[in-house]
Design a protein around this motif. Structure first.
Motif, PDB file in Angstrom:
ATOM      1  N   LEU A  45       0.892  -1.093   0.018  1.00 18.93           N
ATOM      2  CA  LEU A  45       0.035   0.080  -0.084  1.00 18.93           C
ATOM      3  C   LEU A  45       0.794   1.487   0.035  1.00 18.93           C
ATOM      4  O   LEU A  45       0.453   2.125  -0.641  1.00 18.93           O
ATOM      5  CB  LEU A  45      -0.935   0.004   1.252  1.00 18.93           C
ATOM      6  CG  LEU A  45      -1.900  -1.201   1.300  1.00 18.93           C
ATOM      7  CD1 LEU A  45      -2.628  -1.094   2.535  1.00 18.93           C
ATOM      8  CD2 LEU A  45      -2.780  -1.282   0.290  1.00 18.93           C
ATOM      9  N   ILE A  46       1.786   1.384   0.811  1.00 17.75           N
ATOM     10  CA  ILE A  46       2.553   2.537   1.174  1.00 17.75           C
ATOM     11  C   ILE A  46       3.827   2.514   0.230  1.00 17.75           C
ATOM     12  O   ILE A  46       4.184   3.578  -0.332  1.00 17.75           O
ATOM     13  CB  ILE A  46       2.896   2.853   2.449  1.00 17.75           C
ATOM     14  CG1 ILE A  46       1.497   2.937   3.504  1.00 17.75           C
ATOM     15  CG2 ILE A  46       3.649   4.010   2.887  1.00 17.75           C
ATOM     16  CD1 ILE A  46       1.699   2.801   4.761  1.00 17.75           C
ATOM     17  N   LYS A  47       4.424   1.538   0.177  1.00 21.40           N
ATOM     18  CA  LYS A  47       5.678   1.215  -0.612  1.00 21.40           C
ATOM     19  C   LYS A  47       7.045   2.373  -0.249  1.00 21.40           C
ATOM     20  O   LYS A  47       7.368   3.265  -1.334  1.00 21.40           O
ATOM     21  CB  LYS A  47       5.537   1.369  -2.141  1.00 21.40           C
ATOM     22  CG  LYS A  47       4.615  -0.121  -2.213  1.00 21.40           C
ATOM     23  CD  LYS A  47       4.127   0.036  -4.099  1.00 21.40           C
ATOM     24  CE  LYS A  47       3.137  -1.179  -4.171  1.00 21.40           C
ATOM     25  NZ  LYS A  47       2.923  -1.141  -5.707  1.00 21.40           N
ATOM     26  N   PRO A  48       7.350   2.400   0.965  1.00 19.24           N
ATOM     27  CA  PRO A  48       8.319   3.537   1.373  1.00 19.24           C
ATOM     28  C   PRO A  48       9.719   3.316   0.850  1.00 19.24           C
ATOM     29  O   PRO A  48      10.049   2.142   0.523  1.00 19.24           O
ATOM     30  CB  PRO A  48       8.151   3.700   2.815  1.00 19.24           C
ATOM     31  CG  PRO A  48       7.870   2.355   2.976  1.00 19.24           C
ATOM     32  CD  PRO A  48       6.932   1.734   2.235  1.00 19.24           C
ATOM     33  N   GLY A  49      10.726   4.251   0.949  1.00 23.38           N
ATOM     34  CA  GLY A  49      11.843   3.915   0.542  1.00 23.38           C
ATOM     35  C   GLY A  49      12.508   3.371   1.821  1.00 23.38           C
ATOM     36  O   GLY A  49      13.456   2.462   1.954  1.00 23.38           O
ATOM     37  N   ILE A  50      12.329   3.915   3.265  1.00 27.46           N
ATOM     38  CA  ILE A  50      12.497   3.255   4.530  1.00 27.46           C
ATOM     39  C   ILE A  50      11.448   2.942   5.352  1.00 27.46           C
ATOM     40  O   ILE A  50      10.482   3.891   5.237  1.00 27.46           O
ATOM     41  CB  ILE A  50      13.756   4.314   4.867  1.00 27.46           C
ATOM     42  CG1 ILE A  50      14.746   4.653   4.251  1.00 27.46           C
ATOM     43  CG2 ILE A  50      14.222   4.070   6.452  1.00 27.46           C
ATOM     44  CD1 ILE A  50      15.642   5.782   4.524  1.00 27.46           C
TER      45      ILE A  50
END
Length: 227
Positions: free
Chosen positions: A184-189
């Motif tokens: 859903l969010i797919k952050p880098g960190i």
């Protein structure tokens, strides 16, 4: 810019000569490295009204003449305690000099328990989208898994850094938090928060790290995010 974690859901932000702290639960939190009397901040940002998030806000605000940014009902409570507060609501954005903060929804509850046992409603719980020195940070607050995390990330992203609860019982557990991060969010960190503070929220951060696709940084209290 420096962004550091200090146990439970506490995040400290330093940028442009200004300092802000999110959900400063210090006294009663055996996992934090902070002491109330040592904290120097310009702003305190609150996600919701539970006592393990409001924590020592009033004392810290008065010690520093700091401004509290909180959901409007919670801001009213802070104002009643003699603290300068800016009330917000979901969808709104304000400047806190170190960056900007936008309140987004979270699926949880929100109330404050007074010393006499009285429980006071403190508005809707929130997550936070912060823009700090060109980085977009999503502090999910206390929440369960919900599909609009994808929408929040698409509208406000890409998300460079995600703080996500993994402790289960009161919030998402490891599996739901990993799904939120990966799908859903797919952050880098991603940095796990809201775990180990109390027996019901003990969690295996190693297991969480194995499940997520992002750069998972498991921080000890006092450690900073490495961008």
């Amino acid at each position: 810019m420096n962004i550091s974690f200090h146990g439970h859901s506490i995040v400290f932000i330093e940028n442009n000569g200004k300092k802000a702290i999110i959900d400063p639960f210090i006294n009663g939190n055996e996992l934090t490295d902070l002491k109330v009397e040592d904290i120097k901040v310009d702003y305190i940002i609150l996600t919701h009204g539970h006592n393990d998030h409001v924590g020592d806000t009033v004392e810290i605000a008065k010690n520093n003449n700091a401004t509290v940014i909180a959901p409007v009902e919670l801001a009213d409570l802070m104002d009643q305690n003699g603290v300068e507060a800016v009330g917000m609501n979901i969808g709104g954005t304000v400047d806190f000099e170190a960056g900007t903060v936008k309140m987004v929804h979270a699926f949880h509850s929100s109330s404050f328990t007074h010393d006499d046992g009285t429980i006071q409603y403190t508005g809707m719980p929130t997550g936070l989208i912060l823009n700090v020195d060109g980085k977009t940070i999503y502090h999910a607050g206390d929440t369960g898994l919900f599909g609009d995390m994808k929408l929040i990330s698409e509208v406000n992203g890409p998300i460079d850094l995600l703080f996500v609860p993994i402790g289960d019982h009161f919030t998402m557990g490891i599996d739901d938090a990993a799904y939120a991060s990966n799908e859903l969010i797919k952050p880098g960190i991603v940095v796990p928060v809201h775990y180990d503070t109390f027996p019901p929220i003990k969690a295996d951060t190693g297991k969480f790290k194995e499940k997520v696709n992002a750069d998972c940084q498991v921080l000890n209290p006092g450690e900073s995010v490495k961008f």
